[in-house]
Scaffold this active site. Sequence first.
Site, mmCIF file in Angstrom:
data_model
loop_
_atom_site.group_PDB
_atom_site.id
_atom_site.type_symbol
_atom_site.label_atom_id
_atom_site.label_comp_id
_atom_site.label_asym_id
_atom_site.label_seq_id
_atom_site.Cartn_x
_atom_site.Cartn_y
_atom_site.Cartn_z
ATOM 1 N N SER A 1 0.836 -1.197 0.000
ATOM 2 C CA SER A 1 0.000 0.000 0.000
ATOM 3 C C SER A 1 0.877 1.256 0.000
ATOM 4 O O SER A 1 1.708 1.418 -0.884
ATOM 5 C CB SER A 1 -0.955 -0.047 1.198
ATOM 6 N N HIS B 1 -7.365 -6.026 0.034
ATOM 7 C CA HIS B 1 -6.167 -5.184 0.087
ATOM 8 C C HIS B 1 -5.152 -5.697 1.103
ATOM 9 O O HIS B 1 -3.954 -5.498 0.933
ATOM 10 C CB HIS B 1 -6.594 -3.752 0.420
#
Length: 253
Positions: free
Chosen positions: A84, A233
């Site tokens: 991320s 994610h």
Amino acid sequence: MILHTDITGQGTPLLLIHGLFGSGENLGMIARLLADRFRVINVDLRNHGRSGHSDDVSYSLMAADLVETMDALGLENAAVLGHSMGGKAAMQLALSYPTRVSKLVLADISPVVSQARHLGILDALNSIDLTTLHDRKDADRQLQQGISDAGTRAFLLKSLQKTEHGFQWRFNLAALTAQYQQVLAAPQATSAYDGPVLFIKGGNSDYLLAEHQPLIQQLFPKARAKIIEGTGHWLHAEKPAAFAKITADFLLS
């Protein structure tokens, strides 16, 4: 800024870089799974974990921090894995200092301006008066007003620490709030990174999209991609064994 690190294992050096609101502890399971084959250096980025705070959260400074930390550890280069926001910091490191990165693994992130997904989280965090907190349960109750997902609250509360001056966030909430557009920004490049790159996508995540492929190929011409189906994610936490195997196979190939 020399960053706080936790180092385990022996062998080829591998930097692990966490995402927004996190710390090196977020990649602790991956570190443990890879420590039998690599010297794993798990870092806390600036304004996170046990590393120093500043008013600037730009990726150019994060990359410079990583270089300074590598210099302090005597590392000429290393393989780098980022998730991320940490993936964007890893991209910037490779693009700005290509000789310092031997191979690059990017977990569910793309080199584009990201969507503003954290505004509700920032609002909820800023609504808490730390001076009135009694304990973590009290903080969790207050966060519930703006964050319904218990997993997200538990993740954030890992960075709440009690000090002799009361409760404090380990991340620099003021800087992250003021500089949030910098967190969303794309890494900057004057030329491509020509080393081996692996993008690992969570099958259910929309952070890494097919429409990003032309830019990815422009910046990282040797990029490959893998998908871990059934993950979002937080793919490295949802299927750590699969994530670690894909990473190790790529780094050792």
